[in-house]
Scaffold this active site. Structure first.
Site, PDB file in Angstrom:
ATOM      1  CG  HIS A  32     -61.050  -9.883  26.368  1.00 36.19           C
ATOM      2  ND1 HIS A  32     -61.264 -11.212  26.152  1.00 36.19           N
ATOM      3  CD2 HIS A  32     -59.853  -9.602  25.986  1.00 36.19           C
ATOM      4  CE1 HIS A  32     -60.243 -11.932  25.660  1.00 36.19           C
ATOM      5  NE2 HIS A  32     -59.520 -10.935  25.414  1.00 36.19           N
ATOM      6  CB  CYS A  72     -55.812 -12.602  26.763  1.00 35.30           C
ATOM      7  SG  CYS A  72     -56.073 -12.524  25.141  1.00 35.30           S
ATOM      8  CG  HIS A 131     -56.191  -7.200  24.910  1.00 29.92           C
ATOM      9  ND1 HIS A 131     -55.853  -7.794  26.287  1.00 29.92           N
ATOM     10  CD2 HIS A 131     -56.702  -8.289  24.052  1.00 29.92           C
ATOM     11  CE1 HIS A 131     -56.530  -9.084  26.070  1.00 29.92           C
ATOM     12  NE2 HIS A 131     -56.908  -9.240  24.828  1.00 29.92           N
ATOM     13  CG  HIS A 150     -59.804 -10.048  21.020  1.00 27.89           C
ATOM     14  ND1 HIS A 150     -58.536 -10.532  20.259  1.00 27.89           N
ATOM     15  CD2 HIS A 150     -59.559 -10.082  22.344  1.00 27.89           C
ATOM     16  CE1 HIS A 150     -57.595 -10.903  21.395  1.00 27.89           C
ATOM     17  NE2 HIS A 150     -58.348 -10.818  22.304  1.00 27.89           N
ATOM     18  CG  ASP A 198     -70.140  -3.119  18.126  1.00 33.92           C
ATOM     19  OD1 ASP A 198     -69.011  -3.802  17.905  1.00 33.92           O
ATOM     20  OD2 ASP A 198     -70.815  -2.221  17.513  1.00 33.92           O
ATOM     21  CG  HIS A 199     -67.590   0.212  19.523  1.00 38.35           C
ATOM     22  ND1 HIS A 199     -67.965  -0.575  18.459  1.00 38.35           N
ATOM     23  CD2 HIS A 199     -66.650   0.860  18.777  1.00 38.35           C
ATOM     24  CE1 HIS A 199     -67.428  -0.461  17.206  1.00 38.35           C
ATOM     25  NE2 HIS A 199     -66.522   0.694  17.663  1.00 38.35           N
ATOM     26  CD  GLU A 256     -60.052 -13.888  22.077  1.00 39.63           C
ATOM     27  OE1 GLU A 256     -60.985 -13.716  22.715  1.00 39.63           O
ATOM     28  OE2 GLU A 256     -58.973 -14.565  22.346  1.00 39.63           O
TER      29      GLU A 256
HETATM   30 NI    NI Z   1     -57.613 -11.166  24.431  1.00 35.96          NI
END
Ligand code: NI
Length: 137
Positions: free
Chosen positions: A17, A36, A42, A44, A82-83, A127
């Protein structure tokens, strides 16, 4: 037995995200969102905990079948996120900032529609080990 019992199912998904509000300047975005806001996204490892509260059904001994709950989470949440790059790959976060606050509300709304009305639902999204959100508050 009609006592209420809480049942939990945990699942996880990995996603990328970027927290960015296009209405703010780049500098404001960096100040508000820190790392972020990194422009190239990047990832999580999100941990999801779904809590369902209700009366125990005397015919099954269940509040909700955890196999059904797990399948529902996979169908509605894991396959969707997911992914994925939440900002680029999902309808839900095209314009909504993918913070854990918003992620927990989105997941709640996805699941709420498919869980019996008389059962209470609460979503927790981690997260990191230290940052997590709970909805409803
Ligand atoms: Ni983040």
């Amino acid at each position: 037995m009609s006592q209420k019992v809480a049942i939990f199912r945990s699942e996880h998904f990995n996603a990328a995200h970027r927290l960015h509000n296009p209405a703010m300047s780049d500098e404001e975005n960096r100040t508000v969102f820190g790392k972020c806001n990194s422009p190239n996204y990047h990832g999580h490892n999100y941990e999801l905990i779904v809590r369902v509260v209700g009366a125990v059904d005397p015919s099954t001994g269940y509040v909700i079948d955890t196999k059904y709950l797990s399948e529902l989470i996979h169908e509605l949440v894991i396959e969707r996120f997911d992914h994925k790059n939440l900002n680029l790959d999902t309808e839900e976060f095209k314009t909504l900032i993918p913070t854990i606050e918003n992620i927990s509300v989105v997941i709640y709304n996805l699941l709420r529609a498919r869980i019996k009305e008389q059962l209470d639902l609460k979503i927790t999204v981690y997260e990191t080990e230290r940052n997590y959100a709970e909805y409803p508050a």
